[in-house]
Design a protein around this motif. Sequence first.
Motif, PDB file in Angstrom:
ATOM      1  N   LEU A  74       0.837  -1.203   0.000  1.00  0.00           N
ATOM      2  CA  LEU A  74       0.000   0.000   0.000  1.00  0.00           C
ATOM      3  C   LEU A  74       0.872   1.252   0.000  1.00  0.00           C
ATOM      4  O   LEU A  74       0.561   2.230  -0.686  1.00  0.00           O
ATOM      5  N   ALA A  75       1.971   1.224   0.756  1.00  0.00           N
ATOM      6  CA  ALA A  75       2.877   2.375   0.809  1.00  0.00           C
ATOM      7  C   ALA A  75       3.433   2.694  -0.577  1.00  0.00           C
ATOM      8  O   ALA A  75       3.516   3.866  -0.974  1.00  0.00           O
ATOM      9  N   GLY A 124       3.809   2.257   5.893  1.00  0.00           N
ATOM     10  CA  GLY A 124       2.498   2.070   5.262  1.00  0.00           C
ATOM     11  C   GLY A 124       1.407   1.890   6.280  1.00  0.00           C
ATOM     12  O   GLY A 124       0.311   2.450   6.150  1.00  0.00           O
ATOM     13  N   ARG A 125       1.694   1.120   7.331  1.00  0.00           N
ATOM     14  CA  ARG A 125       0.703   0.896   8.390  1.00  0.00           C
ATOM     15  C   ARG A 125       0.440   2.174   9.159  1.00  0.00           C
ATOM     16  O   ARG A 125      -0.728   2.500   9.457  1.00  0.00           O
ATOM     17  N   ALA A 126       1.475   2.919   9.502  1.00  0.00           N
ATOM     18  CA  ALA A 126       1.293   4.174  10.247  1.00  0.00           C
ATOM     19  C   ALA A 126       0.449   5.152   9.443  1.00  0.00           C
ATOM     20  O   ALA A 126      -0.449   5.811   9.977  1.00  0.00           O
ATOM     21  N   TYR A 127       0.728   5.247   8.140  1.00  0.00           N
ATOM     22  CA  TYR A 127      -0.019   6.161   7.275  1.00  0.00           C
ATOM     23  C   TYR A 127      -1.477   5.732   7.181  1.00  0.00           C
ATOM     24  O   TYR A 127      -2.396   6.546   7.358  1.00  0.00           O
ATOM     25  N   ALA A 132      -7.151   6.470   8.414  1.00  0.00           N
ATOM     26  CA  ALA A 132      -8.437   5.853   8.759  1.00  0.00           C
ATOM     27  C   ALA A 132      -9.055   6.522   9.976  1.00  0.00           C
ATOM     28  O   ALA A 132     -10.258   6.822  10.005  1.00  0.00           O
ATOM     29  N   ALA A 133      -8.234   6.769  10.997  1.00  0.00           N
ATOM     30  CA  ALA A 133      -8.740   7.424  12.211  1.00  0.00           C
ATOM     31  C   ALA A 133      -9.209   8.842  11.908  1.00  0.00           C
ATOM     32  O   ALA A 133     -10.238   9.305  12.438  1.00  0.00           O
ATOM     33  N   ASP A 168       7.252  10.739   5.083  1.00  0.00           N
ATOM     34  CA  ASP A 168       8.021   9.598   5.597  1.00  0.00           C
ATOM     35  C   ASP A 168       7.862   8.389   4.681  1.00  0.00           C
ATOM     36  O   ASP A 168       8.833   7.676   4.395  1.00  0.00           O
ATOM     37  N   MET A 169       6.635   8.161   4.235  1.00  0.00           N
ATOM     38  CA  MET A 169       6.342   7.025   3.358  1.00  0.00           C
ATOM     39  C   MET A 169       7.071   7.169   2.020  1.00  0.00           C
ATOM     40  O   MET A 169       7.670   6.210   1.517  1.00  0.00           O
ATOM     41  N   ASP A 170       7.040   8.370   1.457  1.00  0.00           N
ATOM     42  CA  ASP A 170       7.734   8.604   0.186  1.00  0.00           C
ATOM     43  C   ASP A 170       9.231   8.322   0.306  1.00  0.00           C
ATOM     44  O   ASP A 170       9.829   7.694  -0.578  1.00  0.00           O
ATOM     45  N   ARG A 171       9.841   8.803   1.378  1.00  0.00           N
ATOM     46  CA  ARG A 171      11.282   8.583   1.556  1.00  0.00           C
ATOM     47  C   ARG A 171      11.591   7.099   1.699  1.00  0.00           C
ATOM     48  O   ARG A 171      12.588   6.607   1.145  1.00  0.00           O
TER      49      ARG A 171
END
Length: 237
Positions: A74-75, A124-127, A132-133, A168-171
């Motif tokens: 997903l990331a 990916g999970r953190a994002y 979602a929240a 962060d995900m992009d990096r």
Amino acid sequence: MIGERQRGDDAPVIVLIELGPGLVGEWRHDDISSYAGAVRSVQTSPHVSFSFSDAGSIFGHTLVTFPFTSAGALAILQSRMHDCWVRTFGATMKDDQRYLPTDCFETFPLPPGYTDAPALEAVGRAYHDHRAALMVAREQGMTPTYNRFHRESDAADDIAELRRLHDDMDRAVLRAYGWDDLADAVGSWAAPAFLTDETEDDHQYQGRLFWPAAFRDELLARLLKLNGERAAAEGRR
């Protein structure tokens, strides 16, 4: 040929199945519940966005379902890197982006070792979980959430955190390709900026929080080179 599924009032579902390492095919399937937890995307939307499927969902638009269930996958798909690829090779419908799997996914070179990449899984999970929240708390869907994401005047804490997590995900995705120089660049001269018609010539990026054109050109050049190398290697088999 892209397989679609129509059941009752549901929208068609395009299901991409994994045939083997690096190979993806399309398959007609009558029960989307078999793909609960897989990565999915609405095919036509103003924003390129991905989430995990829910077997109980009813969809109002054509849905693309991918053969992945990991937050790392997903990331990669949610990254600006893939967004850039989609806006270069995908289609449009009025002002919306249209995600065509044959043009946007099958040609996109995934990073080596992405199926076992703890760093990608973590970001990916953190994002995903923060987004979602945020959506639940705001009672908003993907489109209004990403409208806020790209709106410079929206500086609320929840959307500011989503932007930080996206960076962060992009990096992490860039580093998964071994392109540490590009990962460092997006933290400095190529940091995402709110692009306007005065700072960006391509209308697809105007009004978006995105990387500058010079960086996108370098990124696309590397992706195209990688795509060509893999195609050549496949042809020698």
